[in-house]
Design an enzyme around this catalytic site. Structure first.
Site, PDB file in Angstrom:
ATOM      1  N   LYS A 137       0.446  -1.237   0.095  1.00 25.16           N
ATOM      2  CA  LYS A 137      -0.153   0.296   0.333  1.00 25.16           C
ATOM      3  C   LYS A 137       1.143   1.361  -0.173  1.00 25.16           C
ATOM      4  O   LYS A 137       0.001   2.672  -1.031  1.00 25.16           O
ATOM      5  CB  LYS A 137      -0.706   0.278   1.253  1.00 25.16           C
ATOM      6  CG  LYS A 137      -0.346   0.357   2.281  1.00 25.16           C
ATOM      7  CD  LYS A 137       0.153   1.104   3.483  1.00 25.16           C
ATOM      8  CE  LYS A 137       0.920   0.428   5.022  1.00 25.16           C
ATOM      9  NZ  LYS A 137       1.433   2.232   4.829  1.00 25.16           N
ATOM     10  N   THR A 170      -3.182   6.207   4.341  1.00 24.54           N
ATOM     11  CA  THR A 170      -2.021   5.784   3.643  1.00 24.54           C
ATOM     12  C   THR A 170      -2.144   6.678   2.466  1.00 24.54           C
ATOM     13  O   THR A 170      -1.067   7.864   2.155  1.00 24.54           O
ATOM     14  CB  THR A 170      -1.061   5.173   3.425  1.00 24.54           C
ATOM     15  OG1 THR A 170      -1.901   3.860   2.318  1.00 24.54           O
ATOM     16  CG2 THR A 170      -0.665   4.617   4.776  1.00 24.54           C
TER      17      THR A 170
END
Length: 344
Positions: free
Chosen positions: A191, A248
């Site tokens: 990610k 994120t």
């Protein structure tokens, strides 16, 4: 009350120490720098990384053997590039019954090893099935403020993941368990690549449409690569997949987003890393993931585009144009078959 060592006195290690201390455990926070350990003990703050008041149950150490002495669990929260050195140092000093938990997100370039694999290689006397990974959408800044947070702990040995769950779970830090160590680690590592891309997109001045596309198609890439390596595709729909992607890719707390944002604004990679002053795990992970994708013959166009921006000086706008003008295809090509196989 349990005695727990947290190895790594950065922002994430400090935040996890707060969670453990709030749960009544005696926390031994280890730093490789003696001056940092002294400052934490004197001021009850870790000013450089996470400037909040620390509970009295947190005591800082710079001597590793003292930090882990008589502990029930050791939580490793150092950057991925330091995992081997720190794990190697635990040989001969880790209490026999102590549980190893790591909360580091990354993949090692060249060897292409995940963090749990690095730990297992450097500490062969410790059962690899007992290594626990902790991952999920969890900015240290918010965890330290006791904002509601949920994470997953995974181990092949369910007794060990349950042990970690019991140590960390609280009314502000909810912990789920899993046995898909591969999927949980890959989700947490990969990610960061997509977060770099989201930052680049924002740095270029693009809007929410572009970011939503990056997150969604990024998830498709992560799932394709993860399942090719044997992970459960459902894991990528959970906290360490979709959850960590959201946090994120959309928050200024994210180091990877901030680094990508500077890249999108035209800054050079070396200057970005110097300005950040902290480890940006996504940069190393891009290199590793790009190599794994080629070896597995898995299509990862976003990862490839970011790789070319970082390491081959490709202009971000040119990478975006290349992504947008790829051959037309069905949205769920490849992914639908994965789900059919899962539920068949």
């Amino acid at each position: 009350m349990k005695k727990v060592a947290v190895l790594g006195a950065g922002s994430w290690g400090t935040a996890l120490s707060i969670v453990l201390a709030d749960n009544g455990h005696a926390v031994r926070l280890w730093s490789h720098r003696a001056e940092q350990a002294r400052a934490i003990n004197q001021m009850k703050r870790n000013e450089k990384y996470l400037n909040v008041e620390l509970p009295d149950k947190i005591q800082a150490f710079s001597d590793l053997s003292e930090a882990v002495e008589d502990t029930e669990a050791v939580v490793i929260v150092v950057p991925a590039k330091a995992i081997r050195e720190v794990t190697r140092s635990l040989r001969g000093i880790l209490p026999e019954e102590a549980t190893i938990i790591h909360a580091t997100k990354g993949i090692e370039p060249v060897t292409l090893k995940r963090v749990s694999e690095m730990i297992a290689e450097e500490f062969p006397a410790y059962p690899s099935d007992d290594i626990v990974v902790l991952s999920g959408p969890s900015h240290a800044e918010e965890v330290a403020l006791r904002h509601p947070t949920t994470v997953t702990v995974a181990a092949k040995n369910p007794l060990k993941s349950k042990h970690a769950q019991n140590l960390f779970n609280s009314d502000t830090f909810r912990v789920y368990t899993s046995q898909d160590v591969l999927g949980i680690e890959l989700g947490g590592a990969l990610k960061n690549i997509i977060a770099l891309g989201a930052g680049i997109s924002d740095g270029l001045g693009y809007g929410d449409n572009a970011k939503a596309a990056l997150i969604t198609r990024g998830l498709a890439e992560i799932t394709r690569l993860g399942t090719s390596l044997g992970a459960n595709p459902i894991s990528f729909l959970g906290l360490s997949g979709v959850g960590d992607l959201i946090v994120t890719c959309t928050s200024v707390h994210s180091r990877n987003w901030r680094a990508g944002n500077l890249l999108g604004k035209g800054h050079k990679l070396d200057d970005v890393l110097s300005e950040m002053g902290m480890v940006v795990e996504g940069v190393r992970t891009v290199k590793a993931a790009h190599q794994i994708a080629e070896e597995q013959d898995v299509e990862m166009p976003i990862t490839s585009g970011i790789y070319h921006i970082l390491f081959e000086n490709k202009k971000p706008k040119d990478a975006v144009t290349q992504l947008m003008t790829r051959d037309k295809r069905e949205e769920m090509a490849g992914l639908d078959q994965l789900l059919k196989e899962l539920y068949s």
